[in-house]
Design a protein around this motif. Structure first.
Motif, short mmCIF file in Angstrom:
data_model
loop_
_atom_site.label_atom_id
_atom_site.label_comp_id
_atom_site.label_asym_id
_atom_site.label_seq_id
_atom_site.Cartn_x
_atom_site.Cartn_y
_atom_site.Cartn_z
N MET A 253 0.84 -1.19 0.00
CA MET A 253 0.00 0.00 0.00
C MET A 253 0.88 1.24 0.00
N THR A 254 0.52 2.19 -0.84
CA THR A 254 1.30 3.43 -0.94
C THR A 254 0.36 4.63 -0.84
N PHE A 255 0.78 5.63 -0.10
CA PHE A 255 -0.02 6.84 0.06
C PHE A 255 -0.42 7.39 -1.32
N PRO A 256 -1.65 7.85 -1.54
CA PRO A 256 -2.69 8.06 -0.52
C PRO A 256 -3.54 6.82 -0.21
N ALA A 257 -3.31 5.71 -0.94
CA ALA A 257 -4.14 4.52 -0.71
C ALA A 257 -3.63 3.72 0.49
N VAL A 258 -3.59 4.36 1.64
CA VAL A 258 -3.21 3.69 2.89
C VAL A 258 -4.24 4.04 3.95
N PRO A 259 -4.40 3.18 4.94
CA PRO A 259 -5.33 3.52 6.02
C PRO A 259 -4.74 4.62 6.91
N GLN A 260 -5.60 5.39 7.55
CA GLN A 260 -5.14 6.43 8.48
C GLN A 260 -4.55 5.79 9.74
N THR A 261 -5.13 4.70 10.15
CA THR A 261 -4.61 3.94 11.30
C THR A 261 -4.71 2.46 10.99
N LEU A 262 -3.93 1.66 11.71
CA LEU A 262 -4.00 0.20 11.57
C LEU A 262 -4.62 -0.36 12.84
N SER A 263 -5.90 -0.69 12.78
CA SER A 263 -6.54 -1.25 13.97
C SER A 263 -6.24 -2.74 14.06
N GLU A 264 -6.56 -3.35 15.19
CA GLU A 264 -6.33 -4.79 15.36
C GLU A 264 -6.97 -5.59 14.22
N GLY A 265 -8.21 -5.21 13.88
CA GLY A 265 -8.96 -5.96 12.88
C GLY A 265 -8.35 -5.90 11.50
N SER A 266 -7.52 -4.90 11.25
CA SER A 266 -7.00 -4.73 9.89
C SER A 266 -5.98 -5.79 9.51
N MET A 267 -5.47 -6.56 10.47
CA MET A 267 -4.49 -7.60 10.15
C MET A 267 -4.88 -8.97 10.69
#
Ligand SMILES: *[C@@H]1O[C@H](CO)[C@@H](O)[C@H](O)[C@H]1NC(C)=O
Ligand SMILES: *[C@@H]1O[C@H](CO)[C@@H](O)[C@H](O)[C@H]1NC(C)=O
Ligand SMILES: *[C@@H]1O[C@H](CO)[C@@H](O)[C@H](O)[C@H]1NC(C)=O
Ligand SMILES: *[C@@H]1O[C@H](CO)[C@@H](O)[C@H](O)[C@H]1NC(C)=O
Length: 467
Positions: A253-267
């Motif tokens: 993933m490369t900016f701007p297509a990245v999440p603002q934060t990485l929550s537990e659920g994201s991985m």
């Protein structure tokens, strides 16, 4: 205790069109009638033979069922309080053949013969729940609904799939994408829905939802790279690579297509991930690195670049047993030290630059590090490393690329690994003393000592002086 299983056997004969008792021209078909009589006799014989065969087959089956019932009854009495008689099974057949020729108007002549076979056996066959194969655990209605919706509505409407409620429910099922998964007969019946695929989708839905920029109100940047058009990340979502079993193995993933934060659920559902690469803009993604990322036991490559992610705990790398390439580049919030658990990793490449690192090199480059003989690339450039390079560096016998430029190092050890091909020590203004003589003769491909206090008139390919 006896059960009758009615078996209805219907045998239909369709004659060729046009063969009717009255021929096409309306004349009584005498010759045909004689022929038909002969045929009827033949058919009757055929049917009797067929019935005998069927009876033999059923009798054989009855024997099989009977012996099964008898066999299972002995195991049943030991496993529960159900008592099943051990009497030999009695198999009874009642065969009632009826012959009913039917003449339909028009050109089609049909003959239907019906044989009713009643199959009776004693004792009662054992109920399904006490058979030898262990039965699957029933699913709760909520969980069943999560699975059904994933199959029916998620493909066309992936964003409305309720991962918020379903991911935690489905996480209780065996994950068929997990490394080393082996299906067991006691696994719940998921109706063909892969729990692993569902959890993986929900992780990426979390990433997608977190990449929307609430302050700009613009279109989610992951939409334009093909995400969430369907519920299958392996169908061409940009930056997502899968293996043949549908596991996501790489996520780039490369900016701007990245999440603002990485929550537990994201991985949490990314059990097959081998390579994760996130390049932010210096500010995002921000927040802490989720524990679920640090549990990706298949992860070989972790590359975090110019993110705003916060410092890792000291035991961060305890579970990343497969990690070989660790690149942390330009992450200004990642802290001044490396987690000590980094020495547990069997790394071939360790790149931590642009982070204001002040890590103690003696603790990092210890000869007891898991990567002492595997490390090929060590790049700790652009940090705040001070003091001297420890003499244990010579034990890193696979090291080919060493970049410690733009630090505050004061001296070199007397020996460097003889495997070295590239040595970059430029911009270490405090670095002085004489070079190990070995450096000039070891066949380096490039060697940079510019902007250091080290001077030499000639030393292989090494460069000195001010840049
Ligand atoms: C079987 O019967 C015994 C005695 O009646 C009872 O204690 C036991 O709980 C029963 N076991 C089952 C599985 O019903
Ligand atoms: C979000 O939008 C604002 C305003 O358009 C912009 O300044 C900012 O860089 C954006 N942030 C991200 C992470 O896209
Ligand atoms: C060493 O790292 C610096 C800064 O990260 C980079 O500019 C330089 O090209 C690297 N040297 C080599 C030989 O790759
Ligand atoms: C570099 O190290 C020296 C001591 O070795 C210290 O005096 C100096 O302040 C350091 N410079 C930087 C930029 O950290």
């Amino acid at each position: 205790m006896s059960v009758a299983i009615p078996v209805n056997l219907e045998i239909e004969y369709h004659e060729k069109r046009g063969r009717s008792p009255v021929d096409r021209h309306g004349r009584p078909a005498q010759k045909n009638a004689v022929k038909d009589d002969k045929k009827k006799k033949k058919r009757r014989w055929c049917i009797i033979i067929i019935l005998i065969i069927i009876i033999i087959i059923l009798a054989t089956l009855g024997g099989v069922f009977g012996s099964r019932a008898a066999k299972s009854s002995s195991s049943v009495t030991t496993s529960s309080n159900t008592t099943v008689s051990n009497e030999a099974p009695i198999v009874t057949f009642t065969v009632q053949p009826t012959v009913a020729p039917v003449t339909l108007p028009g050109t089609t002549y049909l003959t239907t013969r019906t044989a009713t076979v009643t199959f009776t056996t004693t004792p009662t066959p054992t109920p399904a729940s006490t058979t030898a194969t262990p039965s699957a655990t029933p699913l709760s209605p909520a969980l069943q609904s999560c699975l059904t919706q994933f199959q029916l509505s998620a493909p066309s409407n992936p964003l409305s799939y309720p991962c918020g409620t379903c991911a935690s429910l489905v996480a209780t099922l065996p994950n068929d994408l997990a490394p080393g998964f082996v299906a067991s007969p006691t696994d719940p019946n998921t109706g063909g829905v892969s729990a692993g695929q569902l959890l993986q989708f929900c992780s990426l839905q979390t990433v997608f939802l977190a990449s929307a920029n609430s302050s700009s109100g613009s279109v989610n940047p992951l939409t334009s790279v093909g995400w969430m058009n369907n519920a299958d990340p392996c169908s061409g979502w940009s930056g997502v690579t899968c293996d043949s079993t549908g596991r996501v193995t790489q996520l780039l993933m490369t900016f701007p297509a990245v999440p603002q934060t990485l929550s537990e659920g994201s991985m949490s559902g990314m059990v097959g991930m081998q390579m994760l690469q996130i390049t932010g803009n210096g500010l995002v993604p921000t927040g802490s690195i989720p524990q679920s990322l640090l549990q990706l036991s298949n992860l070989v490559t972790l590359h975090l670049q110019t993110t705003g992610l916060a410092a890792l705990p000291d035991n961060a790398f305890d579970a990343l047993k497969a990690l070989q390439q660790l690149t942390l580049a330009g992450n200004s919030n990642l802290g001044k030290t490396l987690p000590s658990s980094v020495t547990e990793l069997p790394l071939t490449s360790l790149i931590v630059n642009g982070q204001d690192l002040q890590t103690d090199l003696t603790a990092l480059l210890t000869s007891s590090a898991a990567f002492v003989t595997s490390l090929q690339t060590l790049d700790l450039s652009g940090n705040s490393l001070s003091s001297s390079l420890p003499s244990t560096l010579s034990a890193f016998t696979s090291l080919t690329d060493l970049n410690l430029s733009s630090n505050n190092l004061s001296s070199l050890p007397s020996m460097l690994p003889s495997s070295l091909k590239v040595l970059d020590m430029h911009q270490n203004s405090e670095l002085k003393g004489t070079l190990p003589s070995q450096v000039c003769t070891m066949g380096l491909q490039s060697c940079d000592f510019k902007d250091t206090a080290v001077t030499a008139s000639s030393c292989g390919v090494c460069m000195f002086g001010a840049s």
